[in-house]
Enzyme design. Sequence first.
Site, PDB file in Angstrom:
ATOM      1  N   CYS A 215     -31.051 -11.205  26.421  1.00 22.60           N
ATOM      2  CA  CYS A 215     -29.725 -12.010  25.958  1.00 22.60           C
ATOM      3  C   CYS A 215     -28.862 -11.276  27.104  1.00 22.60           C
ATOM      4  O   CYS A 215     -28.051  -9.985  27.601  1.00 22.60           O
ATOM      5  CB  CYS A 215     -28.797 -12.260  24.737  1.00 22.60           C
ATOM      6  N   CYS A 218     -26.570  -8.082  27.049  1.00 24.87           N
ATOM      7  CA  CYS A 218     -27.197  -6.702  26.742  1.00 24.87           C
ATOM      8  C   CYS A 218     -28.425  -6.123  28.009  1.00 24.87           C
ATOM      9  O   CYS A 218     -29.500  -5.316  27.025  1.00 24.87           O
ATOM     10  CB  CYS A 218     -27.806  -6.655  25.014  1.00 24.87           C
ATOM     11  N   CYS A 241     -34.954  -5.796  19.453  1.00 25.06           N
ATOM     12  CA  CYS A 241     -34.157  -6.404  18.859  1.00 25.06           C
ATOM     13  C   CYS A 241     -34.320  -6.510  17.234  1.00 25.06           C
ATOM     14  O   CYS A 241     -33.482  -7.167  17.100  1.00 25.06           O
ATOM     15  CB  CYS A 241     -34.390  -7.961  19.452  1.00 25.06           C
TER      16      CYS A 241
END
Length: 246
Positions: A215, A218, A241
Amino acid sequence: MSASASLRTEPLNHAPANDEREARARRLALKHSGEDALEILRVAIKEEFPGRIALVSSFGAESAALLHLAAQVDPTIPVIFLETGKHFAQTLSYRKKLAAKLGLTDVRDIQPSEEALTFRDPKGDLWKHDADACCTLRKVEPLAPALDEFDAWITGRKQFHGGGRLNLPAFEASPTHIKVNPLVRWGKEDIDAYYETHDLPAHPLIAQGYPSIGCWPCTHPAAAGEDIRAGRWRGAAKTECGIHGR
């Protein structure tokens, strides 16, 4: 997705796998660990879990290799893409183009529930305050019900990425599924050679210095010589994650 399903909080890998699943994963790992990635995929998709296996892909920097291999075995295999709402625009475009190029016919965009987002991340900035909670909300929880209809799922994890991946087997047991890691023994050179041999398109952000892509809030570029995942959650102790446990 029901509200109750969307609010699951248990990570996928925090409870022990049951004995039968654990034994089956060990048997498969021992039997097939020396085989190449295409044969591992063929065994998993056609023999061990026919109609009961999915591939989970981020459509990231190295994803095209695994997707190309899987498409050779069965282009109708369900491919789960976690559409977190925080992907780079380049990733969303790449996802569409790559799926079309490879002839994948069942790519599923799995999103977090609107109810959960409204309740737990109303401003869309949870990532600033608690990256683990954001990943749980946008990845871990949506993936769980998306995998309910399957007995196994395929990952693109590789030992050379380091950390908790150093000793990955080709088959492993989680509390709910068997996970298949066909590229476990591949290195960066193998991936690059496969892309060149099969004329696979690169993710557009690779040219901008992103060797691992998640994403946008990040994910950062990595300098030459840094670990391939150095740009993920830079400056934090976080390295995963959560869909594979933390």
